[in-house]
Design an enzyme around this catalytic site. Structure first.
Site, mmCIF file in Angstrom:
data_model
loop_
_atom_site.group_PDB
_atom_site.id
_atom_site.type_symbol
_atom_site.label_atom_id
_atom_site.label_comp_id
_atom_site.label_asym_id
_atom_site.label_seq_id
_atom_site.Cartn_x
_atom_site.Cartn_y
_atom_site.Cartn_z
ATOM 1 N N ASN A 62 75.987 8.137 54.853
ATOM 2 C CA ASN A 62 75.670 9.263 53.994
ATOM 3 C C ASN A 62 74.223 9.201 53.533
ATOM 4 O OD1 ASN A 62 76.736 7.036 52.385
ATOM 5 N ND2 ASN A 62 76.809 8.406 50.626
ATOM 6 N N GLU A 82 71.987 10.985 50.590
ATOM 7 C CA GLU A 82 71.982 11.824 49.393
ATOM 8 C C GLU A 82 70.608 12.412 49.126
ATOM 9 O OE1 GLU A 82 75.596 9.784 46.862
ATOM 10 O OE2 GLU A 82 73.565 9.533 46.122
ATOM 11 N N CYS A 103 77.151 13.847 54.729
ATOM 12 C CA CYS A 103 78.149 12.771 54.803
ATOM 13 C C CYS A 103 77.933 11.945 56.064
ATOM 14 C CB CYS A 103 79.551 13.363 54.828
ATOM 15 S SG CYS A 103 79.980 14.314 53.354
ATOM 16 N N GLU A 136 80.027 10.957 58.305
ATOM 17 C CA GLU A 136 80.731 11.455 59.475
ATOM 18 C C GLU A 136 79.896 12.489 60.229
ATOM 19 O OE1 GLU A 136 81.781 11.076 56.343
ATOM 20 O OE2 GLU A 136 83.972 11.146 56.227
ATOM 21 N N CYS A 139 85.880 14.403 53.883
ATOM 22 C CA CYS A 139 85.940 15.606 53.043
ATOM 23 C C CYS A 139 86.256 16.815 53.933
ATOM 24 C CB CYS A 139 84.609 15.807 52.312
ATOM 25 S SG CYS A 139 83.245 16.363 53.369
ATOM 26 N N CYS A 147 83.594 17.640 56.571
ATOM 27 C CA CYS A 147 83.594 16.690 57.684
ATOM 28 C C CYS A 147 84.809 16.878 58.584
ATOM 29 C CB CYS A 147 83.526 15.259 57.168
ATOM 30 S SG CYS A 147 81.892 14.866 56.503
#
Length: 160
Positions: free
Chosen positions: A62, A64, A73, A75, A112, A115
């Site tokens: 990830n 940010e 993310c 993924e 999430c 993803c």
């Protein structure tokens, strides 16, 4: 009235040594990718690793940003890196692991919604299911044969 029931098939393992070699190796790459995550705001670091049909493994983590909607993310980082480098190679599996500053994650971390949709898009594009291998820092490992098992009523290009 018609009722639709959804079922999921999830294999649960108690330790890495119970996994198939490919799954165990992929999960290890995801765990290593956690260390390189950029998560200065949430302190929630996620690593992912994608196994391609040609045998290559692509890690991701990830990333940010102070403007939270701009974060990516792990993924999606791994999937998009794989797709940009190997656009015609099918994704076979993705492993996901995470580490939290606030607690020890003793259960699998699931993708999430964004993803899940991105993984499904890769399945749709590759015309092949993508195996998911999920684990927190410790605890059980979930292996799922397709993202469709955790994303019922998928949306794809057939609707457009």
């Amino acid at each position: 009235m018609k009722k639709i029931t959804f079922t999921s098939s999830i294999e649960v393992y108690s330790k890495t040594s119970e996994l198939k070699d490919d799954d165990a190796s992929l999960l290890q790459v995801a765990r290593e990718a956690v260390a390189h995550a950029y998560a200065p705001y949430s302190q929630f670091k996620v690593g992912a690793a994608v196994l391609l049909e040609n045998g290559l493994t692509i890690p991701g983590n990830n990333q940010e940003n102070a403007a939270f909607p701009l974060c990516l993310c792990a993924e999606r980082v791994a999937l998009f890196a794989a797709a940009s480098q190997y656009p015609n190679v099918t994704v076979k599996a993705i492993a996901i692991s995470a580490k939290s500053h606030n607690q020890t994650l003793d259960r699998p971390v699931t993708p999430c919604g964004s993803c899940r949709q991105a993984i499904y898009e890769s399945e749709f594009r590759g015309k092949s299911p993508i195996r998911l291998i999920l684990q927190g820092e410790t605890g059980e490992i979930y292996c799922i044969d397709s993202v469709k098992d955790i994303l019922p009523l998928t949306f794809n290009a057939d609707f457009l």
